[in-house]
Design a protein around this motif. Structure first.
Motif, PDB file in Angstrom:
ATOM      1  N   ARG A 133       2.690  15.549   6.271  1.00 54.29           N
ATOM      2  CA  ARG A 133       2.648  14.504   5.252  1.00 54.29           C
ATOM      3  C   ARG A 133       3.939  13.707   5.205  1.00 54.29           C
ATOM      4  NH1 ARG A 133       4.804  13.296   0.523  1.00 54.29           N
ATOM      5  NH2 ARG A 133       3.559  12.021  -0.944  1.00 54.29           N
ATOM      6  N   GLN A 137       4.113   9.644   5.769  1.00 51.39           N
ATOM      7  CA  GLN A 137       4.582   8.778   4.691  1.00 51.39           C
ATOM      8  C   GLN A 137       5.863   8.040   5.075  1.00 51.39           C
ATOM      9  OE1 GLN A 137       3.319   7.723   2.002  1.00 51.39           O
ATOM     10  NE2 GLN A 137       1.853   9.188   1.169  1.00 51.39           N
ATOM     11  N   ALA A 162       0.980   6.653  -2.970  1.00 53.06           N
ATOM     12  CA  ALA A 162      -0.168   7.343  -3.555  1.00 53.06           C
ATOM     13  C   ALA A 162      -1.469   6.969  -2.841  1.00 53.06           C
ATOM     14  CB  ALA A 162      -0.278   6.996  -5.047  1.00 53.06           C
ATOM     15  N   ALA A 163      -1.595   5.712  -2.430  1.00 53.57           N
ATOM     16  CA  ALA A 163      -2.800   5.280  -1.723  1.00 53.57           C
ATOM     17  C   ALA A 163      -2.914   5.981  -0.376  1.00 53.57           C
ATOM     18  CB  ALA A 163      -2.774   3.764  -1.534  1.00 53.57           C
ATOM     19  N   TRP A 164      -1.804   6.113   0.325  1.00 53.99           N
ATOM     20  CA  TRP A 164      -1.837   6.839   1.607  1.00 53.99           C
ATOM     21  C   TRP A 164      -2.154   8.306   1.390  1.00 53.99           C
ATOM     22  CZ3 TRP A 164      -2.724   4.738   5.967  1.00 53.99           C
ATOM     23  CH2 TRP A 164      -2.255   3.459   6.278  1.00 53.99           C
ATOM     24  N   ASP A 165      -1.602   8.908   0.341  1.00 55.51           N
ATOM     25  CA  ASP A 165      -1.938  10.302   0.050  1.00 55.51           C
ATOM     26  C   ASP A 165      -3.435  10.472  -0.164  1.00 55.51           C
ATOM     27  OD1 ASP A 165       0.429  11.727   0.279  1.00 55.51           O
ATOM     28  OD2 ASP A 165       1.032  11.374  -1.795  1.00 55.51           O
ATOM     29  N   GLN A 166      -4.016   9.550  -0.886  1.00 55.90           N
ATOM     30  CA  GLN A 166      -5.450   9.642  -1.154  1.00 55.90           C
ATOM     31  C   GLN A 166      -6.261   9.504   0.132  1.00 55.90           C
ATOM     32  OE1 GLN A 166      -6.724   6.965  -4.250  1.00 55.90           O
ATOM     33  NE2 GLN A 166      -8.891   7.517  -4.043  1.00 55.90           N
ATOM     34  N   ALA A 167      -5.854   8.583   0.999  1.00 57.56           N
ATOM     35  CA  ALA A 167      -6.610   8.336   2.226  1.00 57.56           C
ATOM     36  C   ALA A 167      -6.400   9.429   3.268  1.00 57.56           C
ATOM     37  CB  ALA A 167      -6.223   6.981   2.803  1.00 57.56           C
ATOM     38  N   ALA A 169      -5.300  12.585   2.934  1.00 59.98           N
ATOM     39  CA  ALA A 169      -5.290  13.986   2.479  1.00 59.98           C
ATOM     40  C   ALA A 169      -6.034  14.906   3.437  1.00 59.98           C
ATOM     41  CB  ALA A 169      -5.884  14.081   1.077  1.00 59.98           C
ATOM     42  N   PRO A 305      -8.589   3.043  -0.641  1.00 61.13           N
ATOM     43  CA  PRO A 305      -7.436   2.961  -1.552  1.00 61.13           C
ATOM     44  C   PRO A 305      -6.264   2.192  -0.955  1.00 61.13           C
ATOM     45  CG  PRO A 305      -7.730   5.205  -0.719  1.00 61.13           C
ATOM     46  CD  PRO A 305      -8.943   4.438  -0.331  1.00 61.13           C
ATOM     47  N   TRP A 309      -4.619  -1.495  -2.187  1.00 62.89           N
ATOM     48  CA  TRP A 309      -3.183  -1.736  -2.391  1.00 62.89           C
ATOM     49  C   TRP A 309      -2.759  -3.010  -1.662  1.00 62.89           C
ATOM     50  CZ3 TRP A 309       1.082  -2.692   0.431  1.00 62.89           C
ATOM     51  CH2 TRP A 309       2.310  -2.650  -0.244  1.00 62.89           C
TER      52      TRP A 309
END
Length: 329
Positions: A133, A137, A162-167, A169, A305, A309
């Motif tokens: 991760r 990021q 946060a958008a990358w974390d959501q996509a 994951a 997500p 953004w």
């Protein structure tokens, strides 16, 4: 491209006294390359000057790839203190120029390059750092760190992360079951070796930053090439070939889109950094192509997500070519 002062003594100590040292190439890093020519033989000298560069990862990975039967340059001699490495010379027939000269060879060459990846991915990842991760990021964040300020945008960096974390994951942790990811596998880093055929004719370069991660990454690097146009038709054909060769299903398409978006966002940031920090504005000429890949990747539902953004933070007219001249000023 003046050879390092320590080069003649290094070459003499390893049987190349009096050899001619000719400029060969530089790249986006501090590394430089020279061709070493002596009667009846030649080699390549890598100049990876410390503290900016460390050639040991390249040596480690080259030896690993060679041990698996892939054509990485043989290591002929090293001087780690001065960052010098003498390498096997794969010649001048690079994939980029070979295809430019004869477009009809694009399909066969790309098919061999895809089969090489499928073959590499049958082996577990070598002992290199993970594509985790933090790495995803850090790379994606180059866009908000370099590109957005350069074009005068103050964006929601926390929302971007946060958008990358959501996509992404579902890909976090993939390195635990992953493959060796070369990370810069494209037409300008693959040589065609004379006298060989099929996958064996492909000589590998520029893999010193390899990580353990998802197999889709290098396929994206090859088929969404920042430096040359790869048609959507060729990309689709080669993606289908990889899936057949590797025995993976359609869920691979989602990972491919996710890592395509992540990689292209990274490249947008890197190329702007090369312009603004390193005084290399020529890299801006590649950005319209990279943005086109990125927009296509963002259209995948898994990127919703991240796409939201972008729509909220970077206007459409600031994603293409219109801003390039102003940004380079």
């Amino acid at each position: 491209m003046i050879p390092p002062a320590s080069a003649p003594a290094f070459l003499a100590a390893h049987g190349w006294e009096g050899a001619e040292i000719l400029p060969l190439a530089g790249d986006a890093s501090f590394r430089r390359y020279f061709r070493v020519v002596a009667p009846g033989r030649r080699a390549v000298l890598m100049d990876a000057p410390p503290p900016h560069e460390d050639p040991r990862p390249f040596i480690h990975i080259a030896e690993h790839l060679s041990g698996l039967g892939f054509a990485a340059p043989a290591i002929l001699a090293t001087d780690l203190e001065n960052g010098l490495v003498l390498l096997e010379d794969f010649g001048d027939d690079r994939v980029r120029e070979a295809i430019d000269a004869a477009p009809e060879v694009e399909g066969p060459i790309y098919a061999d390059a895809v089969r090489l990846l499928a073959r590499l991915h049958r082996h577990p990842a070598m002992d290199v750092p993970p594509y985790d991760r933090a790495q995803y990021q850090r790379e994606a964040g180059l866009l908000t760190e370099w590109y957005c300020p350069a074009i005068g945008l103050d964006v929601d960096a926390a929302g971007y992360e946060a958008a990358w974390d959501q996509a992404l994951a579902g890909l976090y942790g993939a390195e635990a079951r992953g493959v060796t990811v070369l990370r810069d596998y494209h037409a300008e880093n693959i040589m065609l070796i004379e006298g060989k055929s099929g996958v064996d004719r492909l000589g590998l370069l520029d893999f010193q930053d390899a990580l353990a991660g998802h197999p889709a990454y290098d396929l994206v690097s090859l088929l969404q090439d920042a430096r040359r146009d790869v048609s959507a038709a060729v990309e689709a054909e080669m993606l289908a070939l990889y899936k057949a060769e590797a025995g993976v299903g359609d869920d691979f398409d989602t990972a491919y889109a996710l890592l395509g978006a992540q990689r292209n966002a990274k490249i947008v940031g890197i190329f702007m950094r090369l312009c603004k920090r390193d005084g290399k504005p020529r890299y801006l000429s590649y950005l319209p192509r990279v943005w086109a890949y990125l927009e296509r990747d963002l259209a995948h539902p898994a990127l919703a997500p991240v796409r939201a953004w972008f729509d909220a933070n970077i206007p459409a007219h600031q994603r293409g070519a219109a801003w390039a001249a102003e940004a380079a000023a």
